[in-house]
Each structure stands twice: as C-alpha cells, then as structure tokens.
Design a protein around this motif. Structure first.
Motif, short mmCIF file in Angstrom:
data_model
loop_
_atom_site.label_atom_id
_atom_site.label_comp_id
_atom_site.label_asym_id
_atom_site.label_seq_id
_atom_site.Cartn_x
_atom_site.Cartn_y
_atom_site.Cartn_z
N LYS A 3 -3.67 5.49 -4.02
CA LYS A 3 -4.65 6.54 -4.34
C LYS A 3 -4.46 7.06 -5.77
N GLN A 4 -3.22 7.17 -6.17
CA GLN A 4 -2.92 7.79 -7.46
C GLN A 4 -1.77 7.08 -8.14
N ILE A 5 -1.78 7.17 -9.47
CA ILE A 5 -0.63 6.73 -10.27
C ILE A 5 0.02 8.00 -10.84
N VAL A 6 1.34 8.08 -10.75
CA VAL A 6 2.09 9.20 -11.33
C VAL A 6 3.12 8.62 -12.30
N VAL A 16 -4.91 8.95 -12.50
CA VAL A 16 -3.57 8.98 -13.06
C VAL A 16 -3.15 10.44 -13.30
N TYR A 17 -1.89 10.73 -12.98
CA TYR A 17 -1.35 12.08 -13.16
C TYR A 17 -0.01 12.03 -13.89
N HIS A 18 0.18 12.99 -14.76
CA HIS A 18 1.50 13.21 -15.30
C HIS A 18 2.35 13.88 -14.23
N HIS A 19 3.66 13.63 -14.27
CA HIS A 19 4.50 14.15 -13.18
C HIS A 19 4.45 15.67 -13.08
N THR A 20 4.27 16.37 -14.20
CA THR A 20 4.22 17.84 -14.10
C THR A 20 2.95 18.30 -13.38
N GLU A 37 -1.03 23.84 -18.81
CA GLU A 37 -0.65 24.86 -17.84
C GLU A 37 0.35 24.39 -16.80
N ALA A 38 0.22 23.16 -16.29
CA ALA A 38 1.09 22.70 -15.20
C ALA A 38 2.58 22.81 -15.54
N PRO A 39 3.02 22.35 -16.71
CA PRO A 39 4.46 22.51 -17.03
C PRO A 39 4.90 23.97 -17.03
N GLU A 83 0.84 -1.20 0.00
CA GLU A 83 0.00 0.00 0.00
C GLU A 83 0.88 1.25 0.00
N ALA A 84 0.44 2.26 -0.75
CA ALA A 84 1.15 3.55 -0.79
C ALA A 84 0.18 4.61 -1.32
N ASP A 85 0.47 5.86 -1.03
CA ASP A 85 -0.38 6.92 -1.56
C ASP A 85 -0.25 7.03 -3.08
N VAL A 86 0.99 6.89 -3.55
CA VAL A 86 1.27 7.07 -4.98
C VAL A 86 2.00 5.85 -5.53
N LEU A 87 1.54 5.35 -6.67
CA LEU A 87 2.28 4.33 -7.40
C LEU A 87 3.00 5.06 -8.53
N PHE A 88 4.31 5.02 -8.51
CA PHE A 88 5.11 5.67 -9.56
C PHE A 88 5.31 4.69 -10.70
N TRP A 89 4.67 4.98 -11.83
CA TRP A 89 4.77 4.13 -13.02
C TRP A 89 6.04 4.51 -13.78
N ILE A 90 6.92 3.55 -13.96
CA ILE A 90 8.23 3.83 -14.54
C ILE A 90 8.18 3.97 -16.06
#
Length: 631
Positions: free
Chosen positions: A468-471, A494-498, A536-538, A394-401
């Motif tokens: 909770k989220q994938i980044v 799912v979120y882009h890292h920016t 906008e985020a970048p 379990e984790a708040d964010v799963l970092f997709w490589i």
C-alpha cells in the motif's frame, strides 16, 4: 496648448516603440527550444498568478510588498487611464481624478523605492536600477501636473509655454523609461518579461498553492544531451531568466555563496541573460561570484556557456537545495538551469569533477555510489530477521532502505525505524538485495542515463509486489520515488518516516514515552522541506516526546542546507568555509544541546563538524529510545 497635440503623438510613438521592442524581445526568447504551452490559458492566468502566487512570495518582505502594490498598481492603473484620456481623448473628469489617484499611489511607492535605494542592502544590484526612483518620480509628477488642469484644479493655460516645455521633457524621459523601457531593456524590463513568465512558466503546477520540484527528464535519443549554449534552453526558460529583478533574495539564501564558493544564483541568471542577447558581463552591477571578478566572461546564444559565460566550478558548487527558487519573487527555476548545464558536461563531455566519475562508474557497476558489494545491502540487519518481499510477496508497507544501508552511522537510524515499525505493529517488508540506488546522486550529477536506468529497474522490481505504501528514512530517495519516478510510469504512495510515524503516534498505534534531552533544535532537510513541503511531522514527533524545541533563525522553508545535497560532497568545490560548519553555527546560536535531524545525509554532514558541538541525533533514534521507556 503645446501638450494638447504633441502629448498624444509622444504616447503613440512610445507605445509603437514598446510593441516593436516586444517583438524583438520575443525573438530573443524564441532562440530557445520549443516547449508545449497553452498560450491563451496562460495569458488568462496572469492576474491571478500575479496577485496571489507572486505576491505570496513578495509579501515575506512587508516593506517591499507594500511598496510594490503602490508603485506597480499605481503605474498599471495610471498607464491605462493615460492612454484613455490622452490618446483616445476620453477627457472625463472621473477618469482624470482616477488617474490622479493612481499617480499619487505611484508617487508614494516611488518615495519608498527611493528610501530603499538610498542605502541599499548588499544583495541588491546597483547600476541602472539606481535610476529607478528618478524614473518613477518623473513619470508620476509630470502626469500629475499635466492632469491638474484637466481635473479642474488649475486653469487650462496654467504655466504657459515654459511649463509645457518642461513637462514635455519630463514626459519624454518618464515615458521612455517606463513604457518602451519595458521591452528595450532597463529596470522596467522585468514588468513585461515577468508577466509573460507567469503566463508561460515551465512549471505551471507551482501556481495555486501547488508544488513542482521533480527535475524534468530528457530524451536520451536526442542529438545533444543537456544544455551547452543559451539557445539549448527551452524558450520559456530564457523568458524566465529575462524576468529577473536582481533583488538578490536568492543570493542571500544561497549556502554556496555564503560559503565563498564560486556561485551566486543571481549572477548566474544574469549571465544567462547576457548569453541570450550576446555580450559581456562587464556591466553587471551586483555581487560577483566569490573569487571571480566581473568583466572576464562573454557569450552569445550559440556559444558554449561553460568557460564562456560561467566557469564549470560555478555549476558544481550548487547543492540543489532550492533555497534560491523558494525565495525568488519572479519564480525563476535556478536549479533546473544548473542541472541542465551539468547534464551536458557529464553526458556529452565526461567532465564530472573530483570523485564524480568514480561515483557514476560505481553506480553502473554495483548499483551504489561507493562501489560496495550489492549483496551486502542488508548485512546491517542480519540479526533482525527482516521479511523480504521476494518471500512474502505482499505487505502493507515496503520499507525502502536506501544506500545508507552501507554506512554505519545511517544503519543506526535504519535499525531504529525497524524497531518503531514493529512497535506500531506495522506489516512491512523490504526488497533486500533487489533494491538498487534510487538514482538521486546520478541525476544531480547530470547523469540522466544512469538515473533513468536505475529508476526503470527499481520500478520494475516494485511492480512485482503488492503493498500500500513505501516508507523511507532518506528524503532524497523519498523525493525520487514520490516525484521523479512518475515520469517513468510509476505512481507510488510514498512517505518519509517522520510523516508515517507521526500518523502512527496520532492513531495511538505507536506509543511514546517522554525523553529528557534538554533543549533541542530541529534542522529541516532540503529534500523533505522545500522539495516536499513536510515541516510539521518532525516537529510534532519531537513535541510528542515532551521535548522543548527551539527554532533556528533559518528554519522551515528558509532552513540552511547542510551542504550534502546535489552531490556537493562528491564534487567538493572549495570555498572560504564549509556549509555544515555554518549550519552548526546556526544550531549553536539556539543554545540547544541536541540538533534533531531527519535525513542520513544531514546527520553525516553535521556530525562531521569538529567538536565541541551539540549532539546530532536522528528523530527515529530518539523515538526508539522513547519507545523503550514505556516497556
């Protein structure tokens, strides 16, 4: 008077012919495959979709927007009033004056159409479209003259038989082009097909400000996979092709066309129209595919498209950047059509060009396109002690490589993202060797079977864990995980890292120092911008670093593709120049010292441009450097 009795007859005949033509046209579309559509709901949505969604795109060109409002609005209003006054006999002065006002608006619009067509830009098709101003003028002027006596401005017997005969000829020509020309063919065909295309669009989610960019899945149990012949398209796709106005906006934005590769999205759509009705492309009057002369291709609804209507290289030239789709005022889905045809070539005929077959075989055997040992996916991070989901559960964010894990250039970006997540004290973990390729490359190559296999395996893996989220730092993986996995029972946040890091910076959990890098410009990745609407985020992150950002002429939703999408580097169709070279010229035009990117593929393509050139840096790398400045 001659016109008193013959005009209603002519109008009724024109309407009857238009109705007959409508049924013939509908039968052409019905040659396509069925698709679930709420017909009544769609028809009721036409006014809103026309006035809001379509004109949102048209309004980007103010000249044409104003011209279209005057011409189309005047014509529609005038047509209704002409039928009321001259067919049903409602000879009311108010209606006639309304008719004169509508015709005057149409006449003004026709004048601007004439100015546009007098010296048309190269992207506009010529041929039958060049007679459009004359048709508009004839229709408007003829009915104005006919209506002046009815409005009381001129006596009823004004001009006598001679003028009546001249006006009668004008009615015949104008009504023929403007009324039943809408269904029998000619420039006005787009009015009928376009309205119904808005009603029965295959991606209804696009209307009302929505976004729909995920490719439609196909059932792998079907007898035929993909599109071999025009009749294999969905019927509303055929309708969409028929709605094309040949404005060439797609052509002007297409990176492959600009690079001299054998693709022109406008010509492709017109070839599908030829195939719909049967015939040759000899009468096409627009820009051809670069390097391929017009008049060499022919087709029919039940004849193969490739090597009949188009060459295979035309389909493989596409980078799937969606610039054509974004620019199309008729909201035609070019990319869907191209991938549908690629699917047949790949799945049914095994005709994927260049390294395509090798890449697909690698994906099947090793779960990554380059055939690397899957157990080496996290070798780049052996010194980072990254938490694995299999250990923490379990984790708040799963970092997709993503498959950038095997590329040394992308590994720098991944390490930067890890540093930033830790600086923001984010609770995250990775799948490690459990992660497989997202399937993006397989799907764009047309191998739906391999994509679905990868997607289902990844979904099953992801569902084992709590997060909770994938980044992810890869817009292509981001798009697949966020949008295309939904069709297979997955709905991840799912979120882009920016996007994720911009939010961390706003909340104050990610503290950034300022950098002194000189002038910076930002390159919008297609799969982050046009596919997912993140522009906008970048830019917010770059501004947070205190950097001066100079925009390229083609930025935002009009950003030029880097040339790395749609498996284009794999199919490698030759042209006169390279797409990344063109993009770097856009960068140089800003005099920027650094071009910021937010996609591993963009970084690789732009760094492949021969120096001297501006430095290419991922935003994550810049942020990681800024974090160091405050410690």
């Amino acid at each position: 008077m001659l016109l008193d009795w013959i005009l209603p007859v002519l109008l009724c005949a024109a309407i009857l012919l238009a109705v007959i033509g409508a049924f013939k046209r509908i039968n052409l579309w019905r040659q396509g495959q069925p698709d679930k559509i709420n017909i009544l709901h769609g028809l009721m949505q036409i006014p809103k979709r026309y006035m809001v969604d379509l004109h949102h795109v048209v309004a980007r060109d103010k000249y044409i927007a104003n011209t279209h409002v005057a011409t189309a609005g005047g014509f529609v209003a005038a047509s209704v009033l002409i039928i009321l006054v001259y067919v049903f006999g409602f000879n009311n002065r108010i209606l006639v004056w309304g008719l004169l006002a509508a015709l005057t608006a149409m006449l003004i619009g026709a004048f601007f159409v004439y100015k546009r067509r007098k010296n048309p830009p190269a992207r506009l098709s010529k041929g039958p479209w060049m007679r459009l101003p004359k048709s508009l003028f004839t229709f408007a002027i003829t009915f104005i003259l006919i209506s002046l006596p009815a409005a009381g401005i001129l006596p009823e017997n004004f001009g006598g038989w001679l003028l009546a005969t001249i006006l009668l000829a004008g009615v015949v020509y104008g009504v023929a082009e403007m009324f039943f020309g809408m269904t029998w063919g000619g420039p006005m065909k787009h009015a009928f097909a376009g309205a119904l295309h808005l009603a029965f669009h295959r991606r209804a989610e696009r209307f009302g400000g929505g976004r729909s960019t995920a490719l439609k899945p196909i059932q792998l149990e079907e007898n035929k996979l993909g599109v071999e012949q025009p009749a294999d398209f969905k019927w509303n796709q055929l309708l969409g092709f028929d709605a094309c106005v040949q404005c060439g906006r797609c052509e002007a934005m297409c990176p492959a066309f600009a690079a001299g590769q054998p693709l022109n999205p406008k010509k492709l759509i017109q070839d599908m129209v030829v195939g719909l009705a049967g015939g040759t492309d000899a009468k096409y009057a627009g820009s051809p595919y670069p390097g391929i002369e017009v008049g060499q291709h022919q087709g029919a609804p039940l004849q193969p498209i490739v090597n009949g209507l188009v060459e295979a290289d035309t389909l493989w030239s596409c980078t799937t950047c969606r610039a054509c789709v974004e620019e199309c005022p008729m909201m035609i889905e070019h990319v869907d059509a191209i991938v549908d045809m690629r699917r047949f070539l790949t799945l049914e005929q095994g005709q994927t060009p260049e390294k395509g077959v090798e890449v697909i075989e690698n994906l099947i055997a090793t779960d990554n396109p380059n055939g690397f040992d899957p157990s080496h996916r996290v070798n780049w991070a052996t010194d980072l002690n990254l938490p694995l989901m299999t250990d923490v559960q379990e984790a708040d964010v799963l970092f997709w490589i993503g498959d950038g894990a095997y590329d040394m250039r992308t590994q720098r970006t991944l390490r930067a993202v890890v540093k930033l997540l830790r600086a923001a004290k984010v609770d995250f973990a990775i799948l490690g060797n459990e992660e497989r390729d997202s399937g993006d490359v397989a799907r764009r190559l047309g191998d739906e079977a391999t994509f679905q296999s990868l997607a289902k395996h990844n979904i099953a893996t992801l569902k084992k864990y709590q997060f909770k989220q994938i980044v992810t730092a890869d817009p292509h993986s981001y798009h697949c995980l966020k949008n295309e996995y939904k069709d297979f029972g997955a709905a991840f946040e799912v979120y882009h890292h920016t996007t994720f890091l911009a939010e961390q910076a706003k909340q104050g959990t990610l503290k950034l120092g300022e950098l002194n890098l000189g002038t910076v410009t930002y390159h919008d990745p297609c799969y982050l911008g046009r596919y997912n609407g993140e522009y906008e985020a970048p830019r917010e992150l770059l501004k947070a670093l205190g950097l001066e950002v100079t925009e390229m002429e083609r930025s935002g939703f009009r950003s030029r593709c880097c040339g790395g999408g749609g498996a284009a580097p794999i199919t490698d169709i030759p042209g006169k120049q390279r797409i990344p070279d063109m993009r770097m010229e856009d960068v140089k035009a800003t005099n920027a010292e650094v071009v910021a990117v937010a996609c591993p593929q963009c970084a690789l393509m732009l760094e492949g441009v021969v120096e001297p050139r501006p430095e290419v840096r991922d935003i994550a790398e810049m942020l990681a450097e800024a974090v160091e400045t405050i410690h």
